[in-house]
Design a protein around this motif. Sequence first.
Motif, short mmCIF file in Angstrom:
data_model
loop_
_atom_site.label_atom_id
_atom_site.label_comp_id
_atom_site.label_asym_id
_atom_site.label_seq_id
_atom_site.Cartn_x
_atom_site.Cartn_y
_atom_site.Cartn_z
N MET A 1 0.83 -1.22 0.00
CA MET A 1 0.00 0.00 0.00
C MET A 1 0.86 1.27 0.00
O MET A 1 0.42 2.32 -0.45
N LEU A 2 2.09 1.17 0.47
CA LEU A 2 2.98 2.33 0.54
C LEU A 2 3.82 2.49 -0.73
O LEU A 2 4.56 3.47 -0.86
N CYS A 3 3.70 1.55 -1.65
CA CYS A 3 4.57 1.53 -2.83
C CYS A 3 4.34 2.73 -3.75
O CYS A 3 3.20 3.06 -4.09
N ASN A 4 5.42 3.35 -4.14
CA ASN A 4 5.42 4.41 -5.16
C ASN A 4 6.64 4.24 -6.06
O ASN A 4 7.27 5.21 -6.44
N LYS A 5 6.98 3.00 -6.38
CA LYS A 5 8.20 2.70 -7.13
C LYS A 5 8.11 3.07 -8.61
O LYS A 5 9.12 3.16 -9.28
N CYS A 6 6.89 3.23 -9.12
CA CYS A 6 6.74 3.62 -10.52
C CYS A 6 5.73 4.76 -10.63
O CYS A 6 5.08 5.14 -9.66
N GLU A 7 5.58 5.27 -11.83
CA GLU A 7 4.68 6.41 -12.06
C GLU A 7 3.22 6.08 -11.76
O GLU A 7 2.45 6.96 -11.41
N LEU A 8 2.84 4.81 -11.89
CA LEU A 8 1.45 4.44 -11.64
C LEU A 8 1.05 4.72 -10.20
O LEU A 8 -0.09 5.11 -9.93
N GLY A 9 1.97 4.54 -9.28
CA GLY A 9 1.69 4.79 -7.88
C GLY A 9 1.39 6.24 -7.57
O GLY A 9 0.70 6.55 -6.60
N LYS A 10 1.88 7.12 -8.42
CA LYS A 10 1.70 8.55 -8.19
C LYS A 10 0.35 9.05 -8.71
O LYS A 10 -0.08 10.15 -8.35
N THR A 11 -0.32 8.27 -9.55
CA THR A 11 -1.58 8.73 -10.14
C THR A 11 -2.79 7.92 -9.68
O THR A 11 -3.91 8.23 -10.07
N ARG A 12 -2.57 6.92 -8.85
CA ARG A 12 -3.68 6.07 -8.42
C ARG A 12 -4.59 6.78 -7.42
O ARG A 12 -4.15 7.64 -6.67
#
Length: 190
Positions: free
Chosen positions: A13-24
């Motif tokens: 749930m804390l993952c922001n390793k790629c760009e998708l995590g920033k827009t979810r």
Amino acid sequence: MYTNWEELKQECMLCNKCELGKTRTNLVFGKGNENAEVMFIGEGPGENEDLQGEPFVGRSGKLLDSMLACIDLDRNKNIYIANMVKCRPPKNRDPLPAEQDICINWLREQVRLMRPKIIVCLGRISAQRLISPDFKVTQQHGQFIDKKGTLFMGTFHPAALLRNPNNKPAAFDDFMALRDKINEICERTY
């Protein structure tokens, strides 16, 4: 390596390793029985899934649920559903290989903790990543492939069936074959 589902989910749930995590809106970890013998894996969350934080909740999810019900499977009881990537790709595009590479360890950990006997790949993206890079759903759907003691089967993605209903009978046959295989090798699904 994680020792339990809750620890894995909290980290994911804390993952922001790629760009998708920033827009979810929401990370879509998965849904179902964490001790299931059968796991379904799609490609990635769509708009409805991103909004609700659950896999397969839109029109394709309703179709999937009805197909599961035909063979006495239920996402709340005896199976688990996950995706290749946990965050929605923009405009529901296919997850890029680099995004899959970043996200695959979350899925690997889910599989490791669950140890399913059967994994059903819903659509081309998951089948090509998990079964074979040249997997052709239209030609190889419904076939079981043994990989290190786990049976894998690729079938049509429910969204593809909504776009091309002519493939529904073939998908239904795949689910009947799945039911037979569950009866053959699973001890506690039914």
